[in-house]
Write an enzyme that holds these catalytic residues in place. Structure first.
Site, PDB file in Angstrom:
ATOM      1  N   CYS A 104       0.845  -1.198   0.036  1.00  0.00           N
ATOM      2  CA  CYS A 104      -0.162   0.040   0.202  1.00  0.00           C
ATOM      3  C   CYS A 104       0.810   1.131   0.023  1.00  0.00           C
ATOM      4  O   CYS A 104       1.435   1.390   0.874  1.00  0.00           O
ATOM      5  CB  CYS A 104      -1.044  -0.050   1.283  1.00  0.00           C
ATOM      6  SG  CYS A 104      -1.812   1.602   1.170  1.00  0.00           S
ATOM      7  N   CYS A 107      -0.480   4.230   2.158  1.00  0.00           N
ATOM      8  CA  CYS A 107      -0.711   4.424   3.705  1.00  0.00           C
ATOM      9  C   CYS A 107      -0.282   2.669   4.094  1.00  0.00           C
ATOM     10  O   CYS A 107       0.853   2.532   4.107  1.00  0.00           O
ATOM     11  CB  CYS A 107      -2.019   4.688   4.127  1.00  0.00           C
ATOM     12  SG  CYS A 107      -3.441   3.558   3.172  1.00  0.00           S
ATOM     13  N   SER A 108      -1.526   1.992   4.599  1.00  0.00           N
ATOM     14  CA  SER A 108      -0.972   0.882   5.198  1.00  0.00           C
ATOM     15  C   SER A 108      -2.118  -0.085   4.954  1.00  0.00           C
ATOM     16  O   SER A 108      -2.149  -1.181   5.780  1.00  0.00           O
ATOM     17  CB  SER A 108      -0.718   1.118   6.643  1.00  0.00           C
ATOM     18  OG  SER A 108      -1.955   1.827   7.238  1.00  0.00           O
ATOM     19  N   CYS A 109      -2.901  -0.092   3.969  1.00  0.00           N
ATOM     20  CA  CYS A 109      -3.733  -1.080   3.638  1.00  0.00           C
ATOM     21  C   CYS A 109      -3.471  -2.603   3.673  1.00  0.00           C
ATOM     22  O   CYS A 109      -2.384  -2.739   3.042  1.00  0.00           O
ATOM     23  CB  CYS A 109      -4.723  -0.630   2.405  1.00  0.00           C
ATOM     24  SG  CYS A 109      -5.205   0.941   2.352  1.00  0.00           S
TER      25      CYS A 109
END
Lengths: 196, 106
Positions: A104, A107-109
């Site tokens: 991702c 971000c941090s998906c």
């Protein structure tokens, strides 16, 4: 409740979180018990073992594999895994010609129902910046050398879609039961930074 | 939209640092932060996109260097202020009280 020792002052952030939790509790927005439960759930009840069961089923059952690749979320839900950050899953099949890896960049998906919460490196700027620019170099750092005649596909999560890699079954999988296969599947294999 | 979060392909980063047998949470406060974040959005009427946007608005040096859950909490503080739920001053006043209590018991 807090485990810190009295002679060590709490860090600014630990104090800030404690203050925020107290104030939000007083306003009725959060509840201490609910926080305990959800933290325990993500710490102990959900994790890459779930994804490993999905992969083991796909390795042992061709019909399941076809359902998983056609429409992943319902196929994953057949094993009881669903919910937040897994509503719109896509499973990517590694083959002799294609190796998939997920990221991702923004971000941090990450697919929580099958892999749990992501490791710190997955959320870190170096991984997010480099895996899309020089995937083979990053995979080599993880100990995975992808041959030049295998295409590497990097999948960048969007706001809604969550990806998981279906690794190729290793030679060691031959003759094993589905339950035994679960042990051959690693978190890193389902991110795509390991072979399986 | 351009911003420090739009990091894919950016040059200048070193190796990906990994931790063997990494725990899900590294400190008790990270567990609390996860839970506070988990429930607060619904409680104050903000969604995941707003949370992400608040993280993206952190100063670039904080964005690149702060602990992941610390970023969540700093961004949540922004949303708490913007929704009129809690001010930074209220949070910091409570921190000062907690810190003074600790010293009393220390």
């Amino acid at each position: 409740m807090s485990g810190h020792k009295h002679n060590e002052p709490e860090s600014d952030i630990a104090l800030r979180v404690k203050a925020m939790e107290q104030l939000l509790t007083e306003k009725g927005i959060v509840e201490t018990n609910a926080i305990d439960l959800v933290a325990d759930y993500f710490e102990n009840k959900v994790g890459p073992r779930n994804g490993a069961r999905v992969v083991a089923r796909a390795w042992s059952d061709a019909d399941y594999r076809a359902r998983l690749l056609a429409d992943a979320s319902p196929a994953i839900a057949e094993l009881g895994y669903s919910g937040l950050q897994g509503e719109d899953m896509v499973v990517l099949e590694n083959t002799a010609d294609v190796h998939n890896v997920i990221v991702c960049t923004l971000c941090s998906c990450y697919p929580w129902p099958v892999l749990g919460l992501p490791p710190t490196w997955y959320k870190s700027p170096p991984y997010r910046a480099r895996i899309v620019r020089e995937p083979r170099a990053v995979l080599a750092e993880f100990g995975l050398d992808v041959s030049d005649n295998v295409e590497v596909r990097v999948w960048d999560s969007s706001a809604e879609i969550r990806y998981m890699v279906l690794p190729m079954a290793p030679d060691a999988a031959a003759g094993k039961s589905e339950e035994e296969l679960v042990d051959l599947v690693s978190r890193d294999g389902m991110i795509g930074v390991a072979a399986h | 939209m351009d911003g420090i979060h739009d990091i894919g392909g950016m040059h200048g980063f070193g190796p990906v640092e990994r931790e063997e047998n990494e725990p899900v949470f590294h400190a008790p406060w990270e567990r609390r932060a996860f839970g506070v974040e988990f429930f607060t959005g619904a409680g104050i009427g903000t969604n995941g996109d707003q949370s992400r946007h608040a993280i993206e608005r952190l100063p670039a040096d904080v964005y690149l260097t702060a602990n992941y859950y610390e970023k969540w909490m700093l961004a949540l503080q922004t949303l708490l202020e913007e929704t009129g739920t809690l001010s930074r001053a209220e949070i910091e006043a409570r921190m000062a009280e907690l810190s003074a209590e600790e010293q009393d018991h220390g």
